[in-house]
Design an enzyme around this catalytic site. Structure first.
Site, PDB file in Angstrom:
ATOM      1  N   ASP A 104      -6.606  -5.530 -10.619  1.00  0.00           N
ATOM      2  CA  ASP A 104      -5.927  -5.764 -11.873  1.00  0.00           C
ATOM      3  C   ASP A 104      -5.274  -7.141 -11.803  1.00  0.00           C
ATOM      4  O   ASP A 104      -4.653  -7.481 -10.791  1.00  0.00           O
ATOM      5  CB  ASP A 104      -4.872  -4.669 -12.116  1.00  0.00           C
ATOM      6  CG  ASP A 104      -4.430  -4.631 -13.564  1.00  0.00           C
ATOM      7  OD1 ASP A 104      -5.175  -4.083 -14.374  1.00  0.00           O
ATOM      8  OD2 ASP A 104      -3.342  -5.162 -13.857  1.00  0.00           O
ATOM      9  N   LEU A 105      -5.440  -7.946 -12.860  1.00  0.00           N
ATOM     10  CA  LEU A 105      -4.833  -9.273 -12.866  1.00  0.00           C
ATOM     11  C   LEU A 105      -3.328  -9.161 -13.099  1.00  0.00           C
ATOM     12  O   LEU A 105      -2.888  -8.468 -14.029  1.00  0.00           O
ATOM     13  CB  LEU A 105      -5.462 -10.149 -13.942  1.00  0.00           C
ATOM     14  CG  LEU A 105      -6.952 -10.487 -13.763  1.00  0.00           C
ATOM     15  CD1 LEU A 105      -7.406 -11.447 -14.854  1.00  0.00           C
ATOM     16  CD2 LEU A 105      -7.191 -11.111 -12.401  1.00  0.00           C
ATOM     17  N   ASP A 140      -8.214  -6.261 -18.290  1.00  0.00           N
ATOM     18  CA  ASP A 140      -8.153  -7.132 -17.107  1.00  0.00           C
ATOM     19  C   ASP A 140      -8.318  -6.323 -15.821  1.00  0.00           C
ATOM     20  O   ASP A 140      -7.834  -6.710 -14.763  1.00  0.00           O
ATOM     21  CB  ASP A 140      -6.839  -7.919 -17.079  1.00  0.00           C
ATOM     22  CG  ASP A 140      -5.607  -7.008 -17.014  1.00  0.00           C
ATOM     23  OD1 ASP A 140      -5.713  -5.840 -17.435  1.00  0.00           O
ATOM     24  OD2 ASP A 140      -4.557  -7.460 -16.552  1.00  0.00           O
TER      25      ASP A 140
END
Length: 475
Positions: free
Chosen positions: A349-350, A393
């Site tokens: 996950d960003l 994301d």
């Protein structure tokens, strides 16, 4: 002697009776086999043609999508802001399909080129085809092809109108057709004699298995009869399969219209090549007995029914080109079936991605996602690992090769460090990084539990401060 003669006469009549049965049977069989082979060849031609058209269609949609992102950003900044030219300059030279980046011109004769090219004093943007074509559309689309004077290659300009400038203006990029040429080269052969892409209006050949034809009009007087007949079909908008006469015999052509680009994809199969082996088959069938003939019927039809069709196109994420969620799960199932109890699932996950969207807008967020996808694919896919964008994301990787806990930790540390450094260079001070959770699988692993466990590891890593990873112990 008389009895022998009588027996001989009966035998002769028997042979004649058998021949009366066998000859029509062999003839019928030959015609049936000929039709079956031709039908299968046509079906294979259609499948290969559709595969090639879809591949180029996806390629074009990705390019036009990227260019529309640039256009949205340009309109957000505004043409009256000098920073807009710095933004356009970032398009050079980072894109393989349009390596010279974006260029722009307006009605007043102003011109900017990301590559640094400076035109002659008499260069008037508004008189150029790319400008006139771009004025007709709000989103990027392909125009008519031309030969680039600098490279000598055939390319097409993709252009669109800029809607928020003080005067009328157009932004464009020259797209080169190397990928379309590769698709044509890959599909030619295996009974496909010719393959080419041609524009819808001018019918200029964009990519061809015969490189000397690229850039030539399909209707040229010097072209062969086959090309001229295909030109007539396209002029009448007759797509699908047609039988067309060429100078060296008849061909089955398959014409597919690609609406998004206003291109046609044409493949041609020689009827003679498709039936090349039937004479030998007929010679064998003519020399065998009735029993062999019947066996040949069974074998021929059984074999014909067992010819495999082409596989289904793999499902991918439209923005990044990685697997989407369903495609990833299917690929993971195949990998675990091939190597039970072996593999590492990673979900990423960003970090701080929302503020990129909030601060710079969603088009810039899409660019950040594509940048991360490239990093992910370059780092993992070299080893044959499975990469995916699950949504938003959130990304995933499945490592199917044998991996120790220490090797997994080193691999993830190296990747997270690389991502942090890359994003710091692209978005300084924004704190954009990646967090990850990972789980080893075993022969007793349940798929739903594996994803839940890995997801939990990811959120624990984010809770601990982000920009880190957590690997669930093998036990």
């Amino acid at each position: 002697m008389e009895k022998k003669a009588k027996i001989s006469g009966v035998g002769f009549r028997l042979i004649c009776s058998v021949m009366i049965i066998v000859i029509p049977l062999l003839t019928t069989l030959f015609l049936l086999v000929q039709q079956e082979v031709m039908d299968l060849s046509k079906e294979k031609l259609a499948l290969q043609s559709q595969s090639g058209a879809e591949a180029v269609g996806v390629w074009a949609e990705q390019i036009l999508g990227e260019l529309d992102i640039y256009k949205d950003m340009i309109e957000q900044v505004g043409m009256d802001d000098p920073k807009v030219f710095e933004l356009m300059g970032t398009s050079y030279p980072s894109h393989e399909a349009y390596p010279y980046g974006l260029y722009w011109g307006d009605l007043q004769g102003n011109y900017f080129d990301s590559s640094g090219w400076v035109p002659d004093a008499d260069y008037v943007p508004a008189q150029r085809n790319w400008y006139r074509e771009g004025l007709t559309r709000d989103h990027f689309g392909f125009g008519e092809p031309y030969v680039d004077v600098m490279t000598g290659e055939v390319c097409v300009s993709a252009s669109a109108r800029v809607n928020n400038g003080p005067v009328e203006s157009v932004v464009a990029a020259d797209v080169y057709l190397d990928y379309a040429s590769k698709v044509v080269a890959d599909i030619t052969g295996d009974n496909i004699s010719y393959a080419f892409f041609v524009t819808g209006q001018s019918r200029i050949i964009l990519a061809n298995s015969d490189a000397s034809m690229v850039g030539q009009p399909l209707s040229g007087e010097e072209n062969t009869l086959l090309y001229q007949n295909v030109d007539h079909l396209i002029a009448q908008d007759r797509t699908g399969q047609q039988e067309v006469q060429g100078e060296d015999g008849s061909y089955i052509t398959n014409i597919i219209y690609i609406e998004a680009m206003d291109w046609y994809f044409v493949t041609c199969m020689s009827s003679g090549d498709a039936l090349r082996n039937l004479d030998r088959i007929m010679a064998i069938m003519a020399g065998v007995s009735l029993v062999a003939c019947l066996l040949l019927v069974l074998v021929t039809f059984r074999s014909a029914k067992q010819i495999a069709l082409m596989g289904i196109r793999e499902r991918t994420d439209s923005l990044t080109g990685l697997h989407n969620r369903s495609g990833f799960q299917q690929a993971v199932k195949q990998a675990t079936a091939a190597h039970p109890g072996q593999g590492l699932l990673i979900i990423m996950d960003l970090d701080n991605f929302k503020q990129i969207n909030d601060k710079f807008g969603h088009p810039e967020g899409d660019i950040a996602l594509m940048s991360f996808a490239r990093q992910l694919d370059e780092f993992f896919n070299r080893s044959g690992d499975i990469t995916a964008r699950l949504g938003g994301d959130e990304f995933a990787v499945f490592v199917s090769r044998p991996l120790s806990a220490a090797a997994a930790e080193g691999m993830l540390r190296k990747f997270t460090d690389r991502v942090r450094e890359a994003f710091e260079a692209e978005y300084p001070g924004e704190g954009l990084s990646v967090s990850a959770g990972a789980s080893f699988i075993s022969e007793k692993t349940v798929e739903s539990e594996l994803y839940r466990q890995t997801d939990a590891a990811l959120y624990e890593a984010k809770r601990k401060g982000k920009d880190c990873f957590l690997i669930v112990d093998r036990a």
